[in-house]
Design an enzyme around this catalytic site. Structure first.
Site, PDB file in Angstrom:
ATOM      1  N   CYS B 150       0.828  -1.212   0.000  1.00  0.00           N
ATOM      2  CA  CYS B 150       0.000   0.000   0.000  1.00  0.00           C
ATOM      3  C   CYS B 150       0.860   1.259   0.000  1.00  0.00           C
ATOM      4  O   CYS B 150       0.612   2.193  -0.767  1.00  0.00           O
ATOM      5  CB  CYS B 150      -0.979  -0.017   1.169  1.00  0.00           C
ATOM      6  SG  CYS B 150      -0.248  -0.298   2.789  1.00  0.00           S
ATOM      7  N   ASN B 151       1.881   1.287   0.849  1.00  0.00           N
ATOM      8  CA  ASN B 151       2.744   2.468   0.879  1.00  0.00           C
ATOM      9  C   ASN B 151       3.538   2.578  -0.407  1.00  0.00           C
ATOM     10  O   ASN B 151       3.749   3.668  -0.949  1.00  0.00           O
ATOM     11  CB  ASN B 151       3.724   2.382   2.054  1.00  0.00           C
ATOM     12  CG  ASN B 151       3.021   2.283   3.389  1.00  0.00           C
ATOM     13  OD1 ASN B 151       2.168   3.092   3.699  1.00  0.00           O
ATOM     14  ND2 ASN B 151       3.360   1.280   4.176  1.00  0.00           N
TER      15      ASN B 151
END
Lengths: 363, 363, 363, 363
Positions: B150-151
């Site tokens: 996600c990051n």
């Protein structure tokens, strides 16, 4: 002796926090609290947490009412302190929590604030490296003190040891801050509503426009000690902050208080890990309220809630070629009111930690 | 036609979000949900918000139970997918939400994860610039897809247009992220307790140790298109990410979901403001789910809550010599499950936005 | 004189808060801190906010290590205090923050807790009405003190004045509490994860099963003063809580600390508004730490954060025929550790407010 | 066919949520959005999460601009709908999200709102028991619909089955609600600032003054079916709510959205557990959007975030002699906009669940 105190802006967040700290100060008598539109009302209606001050009533913020005290705290919107400071010449000690007396550069003032420029006062961040020493020394006996901007002092404390020691390159600083909304004050703006802040992270003042940027540049420039720096200062600019550049981005996050600043700068050529960590250890090893955590440890804002402590963790990321410093402060204490009270203690010759706590309220 | 689906890790956060999205997908039948220690229990006990799936029971996560579906989603802890993917050779489409099939470099895998290395699969970030085109093209007809970290995808999407266009210098990227704890999963660790996260900002993985760093380097390297880049890739390293360096710091903040990534890089010499902004406009101007906001606007995570949208704002800070990009995503949607479903839609030839929303749930 | 203190359970939330308060107590030397699985580690790793106690190391929780102090605080899980209290007969003052020594009724203990029953100790809520007087009187010189349950003392303080004065009917009390998760301790349970608590309100122990219910009944029964009550107590039950019934529902909300209890009971026949309000004013008019707000004012938990204050607002709703009392406390201070330290001060003959603050940390 | 829609108050929270839901409705064309002070500005500036509606511009809220649509939604402050509804006689369907058309009793209106009274419209809570049937039946073909108050519909749904079945005594209802601030709208009031709401629980409208109280009494009275009730209604009062009394206390907690209502009432004499639970099962067993959880289960607001679902858990506390119902809704969806759209679907003969989701966005 007991010093009589007046606090203006007493219905706001900064004023309220000054009062919370002073209420526990054995040498202080809070005699007068003033406000603007709320004048005439009991303080407790606006600061319901300050139970021990329930007897105080908010008066008008006028020079006449503020005069006649040993100490006056100004916690007013930026640009409003000047009109009072001129008229309060007889007050032995004035501490301004606003920005009016922070900047040395008229050009910076004009660009980031605007309106009348006022002379800079002694900067109220005692632990900050300053031309080979500390700001503390300048605060002894000071009569006019400018409390720092909360974000500015957090970033300046984070990096000044590295700038002073020459182990980081200050020309490419990047600082991103997770901040609580109390730093923005009690103003009724849509983006400060609870519904807009709960459950979300909101950036603001992105891209080099935040007012604390020149304050950081000035503080870091003043941390430098070499001859080259000194000469560059005199010959090239009023504020001497050549070579100091910062990309600064604050992000509002869902906590009422707190600043967690992640600041980094390139490692200076040749600086060893020991050089780098040693710079911070040397700067803060003897400090009570600014503490470097052990290697591998990093602070949380909860750890400093309600306390006058700045906690910082330092990492040396060789792959990215950056020194990363993460610093936690309570924006209303170490960032504002605690800095003001600590500076007051020093100015008056009192014990520096009087009425200030080092332990946070967690969880 | 209707595709039968099995979702492993269905009692966790990533698995739950995949199910939430698929439950609204007209071409999908959720036939099987599996878990580890929770096998045998009703799904609804672990995902009480998934009311429409109250009839499902969690089964064991075994190759036998996962086999026989048209599509299998793996939402398992890192390092656990490999044992299943080998045994599921007959499954037409497998999408792994874990890290096992993301990295091309064995060295990076060994350093940041460890354990058995698995072949990289097609990277599930359709809008990401890739060697002059987009990752989307590679997803058409794909049978094995690695959903992104996600990051990592948030930062990669933020800067890839600038890297591809050569308007930023990728050798000194700095990215600081405000993130919600759901990205860390449902694991019982002390630092993930509510009492430790409420009212505080907590940094973690400071100093270059976060596992998403090599994934970002790899994605940004793949965004480059010049000959020089190509040759450097072939001659100098397996992953071709020379010259890409990133200082990466995630900060947990008190919101269950969301990533707000503030990423910056030096302005490439000679790049004009029009060059810079134009690079992002060219990359995302036609995209539905990745949107560049107008000049001066920056996104909040609330604006993308529950949506598959990445919103980004861009500032050019000439004083700091940096391009700053602030990007908001919902870590569980665009960061994980939405990326997985969007990639699935592309792989199957369905409308790319099926079951995905562009509007966030705010306030 | 300085009293030596040992605190068990020092790595938990209640233990940490006892330490935070004692660290500011001029008459106390914190000599020993103990834990269970964390023994051998520095305290500061588990309580990173307690900077002034960074020199302490966690020891094993054994009778041998706890013995030999002037005062021992037990902050252990329910059911574990008993094994130590028997072995610590020589310790002049023991204060138990657990439930083991709170209940008088064996039947209640068996039903709500189970395991070995232990003798009730003096109840550590000084301001609570008790048979015509206050619990305070019983605490003078006490050597064994049971600190209260945080929810229990909040509700008991809210309604005891009305029960004592006979102006409310205690047979149909309803209390619903918004509570922060720190009251549940640092235990690793899925429902206490940050992702499960952020942005949501979660009820628990609904329908009469919460362990604080018998403690409230007991405290309110003890607040009664009439002959009829006395005789009923002696003749009809061990705890004398006939006629006291409470519907009790706690709701976890996204704040680390705090209890906001909304409690109501039917207005007793014939009670005038003056009778009702007068009952609370009489009970708390002279108290420092329990304050009734002016008519129309109601408290927020922020107003008591970190403080030992219970603030309450009272409304008389004639249309609903109920007296409604809303009370805010910090569950870790007035609800637990503050109550313990305040009780200790009384027991030792020290100033009751030593090391305790009345002002909260807000906003 | 496609219905053309105008939404007034489109820059506020209720208006924004109506738009979010309608944007996903296949039978609706959002043609016009209006506002007051924000007229002339792009909608997206005020609702940055509504990406699919970025093309819309806010117009003035005038009868002329609202006229000529198939459906008009009014999301205006209380007391402002009336001026428009009179002038929009030709509009086939008007749905008012404000309070102006909810109350049947002029006396209640005068006491709780004041200003001009307007005729009551059909109440937009389809699942609510109504004189032996449901409100749904009255909504079929309705042309003027009053969407409910969010707190009011939550409490009414919680208890109406018990009132209808006679298994609870409605004369002593107690309801305490944990609520998010979005229910209070986007108004700039000090107590709605983020700094005042983060990390704290704040009660308001304590003691019987909240405006939703008469709406609840009216809804519960209408749930009764017996002859005695009918006769009492005709002979004794306009609204027929004799014998219905409620102590109602809302508490603001730190979540943008959500209501968790804990409501209780005395068990009616002779009612068995099966009678009680059976009443709720009979009322809601066939409903999609109102669901009774299994015995021992209670809902969290996260489970219904963004969804049109009301989840409720029921406990029978014989010791306290009360039935306790805990209900979770998203105040902006099921509490307001979802109720409006669901009612619209019924009025128009569309599938009742069109554009509405049953699954919440969690965690």
């Amino acid at each position: 002796m007991t010093y009589s105190v007046a606090v203006s802006g007493a219905s706001g967040y900064a004023g309220g926090e000054i009062l919370r700290l002073l209420a526990a100060h054995p040498d202080i008598e809070i005699r007068t609290v003033t406000a603007h539109s709320n004048a005439g009302q009991p303080l407790i209606e606006h600061q319901p947490h300050l139970r021990s001050l329930a007897h105080l009533e908010l008066q008008e913020t006028t020079p006449e009412i503020l005069a006649g005290h040993d100490i006056v705290f100004l916690a007013l919107p930026h640009g409003q302190s000047g009109q009072y400071t001129d008229a309060l010449g007889d007050v032995p000690l004035i501490i301004d929590a606003g920005a009016d007396h922070r900047l040395e550069s008229v050009a910076d003032w004009d660009r980031f604030y605007g309106g009348s420029f006022h002379d800079p006062w002694t900067y109220g961040v005692p632990e900050l490296p300053f031309r080979g020493g500390k700001q503390r020394e300048r605060l002894v006996g000071a009569t006019r003190i400018a409390a720092p901007g909360c974000n500015a002092s957090t970033v300046s404390l984070s990096l000044a040891p590295g700038v002073a020691a020459g182990v980081i390159d200050p020309s490419d600083i990047v600082s991103v801050l997770a901040v609580g909304p109390s730093g923005a004050g009690k103003s009724l703006k849509p983006h400060l509503l609870g519904s807009e802040l709960l459950g979300t992270a909101n950036p603001y003042a992105v891209g080099g426009v935040h007012r604390h940027i020149p304050e950081i540049r000035q503080a870091l420039a003043a941390a430098r000690v070499t001859d080259a720096d000194a000469s560059s200062r005199s010959s090239r600019s009023a504020t001497g902050d050549e070579g100091i550049r910062i990309s600064f981005t604050p992000v509002l996050v869902p906590m009422a208080r707190g600043i967690l600043a992640t600041s980094s700068a390139p490692i200076a050529p040749g600086a060893t890990d020991a050089d780098i960590r040693g710079a911070w250890e040397a700067a803060y090893g003897d400090e009570t309220f600014v503490q470097l955590l052990p290697e591998g440890s990093f602070p949380r804002t909860a750890d400093v809630l309600g306390a006058n402590t700045a906690l910082m963790g330092l990492a040396i990321d060789r792959a990215a070629n950056r020194v990363v410093v993460v610093t936690a402060v309570d924006n209303l204490v170490k960032g504002t009111a605690g800095a003001a009270v600590q500076s007051m203690n020093i100015a008056l010759g009192l014990s520096e930690d009087r009425a200030l706590t080092v332990n946070g309220v967690a969880p």
